[in-house]
Write a protein that holds these residues in place. Sequence first.
Motif, mmCIF file in Angstrom:
data_model
loop_
_atom_site.group_PDB
_atom_site.id
_atom_site.type_symbol
_atom_site.label_atom_id
_atom_site.label_comp_id
_atom_site.label_asym_id
_atom_site.label_seq_id
_atom_site.Cartn_x
_atom_site.Cartn_y
_atom_site.Cartn_z
ATOM 1 N N UNK A 173 12.185 0.012 -0.320
ATOM 2 C CA UNK A 173 13.063 1.144 -0.701
ATOM 3 C C UNK A 173 12.370 2.499 -0.648
ATOM 4 N N UNK A 174 11.011 2.489 -0.667
ATOM 5 C CA UNK A 174 10.275 3.755 -0.681
ATOM 6 C C UNK A 174 10.028 4.260 0.731
ATOM 7 N N UNK A 175 9.371 3.437 1.555
ATOM 8 C CA UNK A 175 9.030 3.897 2.914
ATOM 9 C C UNK A 175 10.093 3.548 3.945
ATOM 10 N N UNK A 176 11.076 2.735 3.520
ATOM 11 C CA UNK A 176 12.188 2.332 4.407
ATOM 12 C C UNK A 176 11.686 1.623 5.663
ATOM 13 N N UNK A 177 10.606 0.898 5.536
ATOM 14 C CA UNK A 177 10.067 0.116 6.649
ATOM 15 C C UNK A 177 9.870 -1.313 6.165
ATOM 16 N N UNK A 178 9.556 -2.220 7.109
ATOM 17 C CA UNK A 178 9.332 -3.610 6.733
ATOM 18 C C UNK A 178 8.170 -3.677 5.740
ATOM 19 N N UNK A 179 8.319 -4.502 4.724
ATOM 20 C CA UNK A 179 7.303 -4.604 3.668
ATOM 21 C C UNK A 179 5.920 -4.880 4.241
ATOM 22 N N UNK A 180 4.919 -4.165 3.656
ATOM 23 C CA UNK A 180 3.509 -4.445 3.939
ATOM 24 C C UNK A 180 2.835 -4.785 2.613
ATOM 25 N N UNK A 181 2.300 -6.009 2.499
ATOM 26 C CA UNK A 181 1.681 -6.493 1.262
ATOM 27 C C UNK A 181 2.620 -6.232 0.081
ATOM 28 N N UNK A 182 3.837 -6.835 0.081
ATOM 29 C CA UNK A 182 4.822 -6.554 -0.966
ATOM 30 C C UNK A 182 4.389 -7.104 -2.329
#
Length: 475
Positions: free
Chosen positions: A18-27
């Motif tokens: 929701x913050x960077x609007x990209x696919x999760x990285x190390x969620x």
Amino acid sequence: MCEKAMIMSLPEEDLTCPVCCDIFTDPVLLSCSHSFCRTCLKRCWETGLRECPVCRRRAQKSSPLSNLALKNICEALLQVRNQSAEAVKDKMSCSLHGERLKLFCLVDKEPICVVCQFSKLHTDHSCSPLEEAVLDCKDELALSLKVLKDKLDSLKRIQQTSADMAKYIKSQAADTQKLIRSQFEQLHQMLCQEESDILAAVKQEEEEKITGMKDRMKELSAEVLALAEMVSDIQEHLKEEDMELLMNFKAIDERSKSVAVGSDNMSGLLIDMTKHLCNLKYRVWEKMLDHIDYTPVTLDPNTAHPCLILSDNLTSLHYSRQPSCCPDNPERFHMSAEVVAMSPLGSGSHHWVVETGSNQDWLLGVASSSVPRDVEVSARPENGFWTLCFRDGEFRAMTSPPTPLTLTQTGTPKQIKVQLDYNRGTVSFSDHADDSEIFTFSHTFTETLLPYFYTQSSEPLRILPEKVLVTMLRQ
């Protein structure tokens, strides 16, 4: 493949931070069940407030737990995407030179790179940009599809006509057998064997024609199925990606153009009624000399316009406003109320007498065997007709233009004699009552002729029989 399809089917918003609007990285996973990239959450918390960026609920732990399940899914998704990108890149690259495919060879009908264009294989070939080639190939395939659909429609029409003819052949066979029985009844029981032989010939022809029609219909069904599959195949190819379409275009194009459609020639498929009925009594004259009637001209029912009604013995005709149910076979006159006789007339002299009676609208004469049956043409010599016309109380020879005729004898002739001298090139019309000449055509004939009849009157035209004289030679 199933796991890859499942991953690709997941909604992308469920795998997006929701913050960077990209696919999760190390969620990481907060206690409120919301997930964020670890670095994104860290930047948000650098402001001093340790709360969820989405729901603003205060985080209970300073070091949130990693969301391993979500991490694995996101990494798998990125891996699938990278593989797809590599596959697209490979597909867009030349297998020989590794260069990007930018051109389409119009001769070999395949995508090529710039290096290929200057190679020996393509140096003299015309090429076009891929974008233009895609449009051109789609247009060409669309045209091929239309042609194939037209062929399919044509085959279906032929198939339906064949089915109608098969039914009509059975009806013709039944009618022919009935007429044969009627004539044989007049010849009494001494002709039973002759009757049986002729009926067997009709039955044999019926079986042969029906068998032939069934075979033809099977062939048509196979051709229809093949064309339908080809149409379906091309429609599926048109849904493919552009490059895949171009890769397959040559094979599709050659296959579509190689489809051959069987002949639509429907001539000679009906029962030859005239062969069985023509001069039937004359053929058995040795047994029934006192009952012989010989008609020099016998009408061909397979050529009669649907509005013409022929007599059972095929020697008279009249017009009816209610057309009969007959197939649209090529031999039949389709445009006007015409019919020709069965026997073609070649060298020598031929004559027949037609009783016109009260009929006030007729044409009589001869026509070339090749005159068109599906278009309306004037019955004149330049079109292959040599005829005499009676209409509105006036006689006209159908020359170009028509020649009005004034008859010197009293009254209108009721019996017209038509005489053809093929070798001398004359067609003569005369009053049979006194043999006075009405008109004579002169022409050099180059093909066989057929006796010709036309009427739009309910009053019949009747071909008169001739008396047969038998002379016995004694030694």
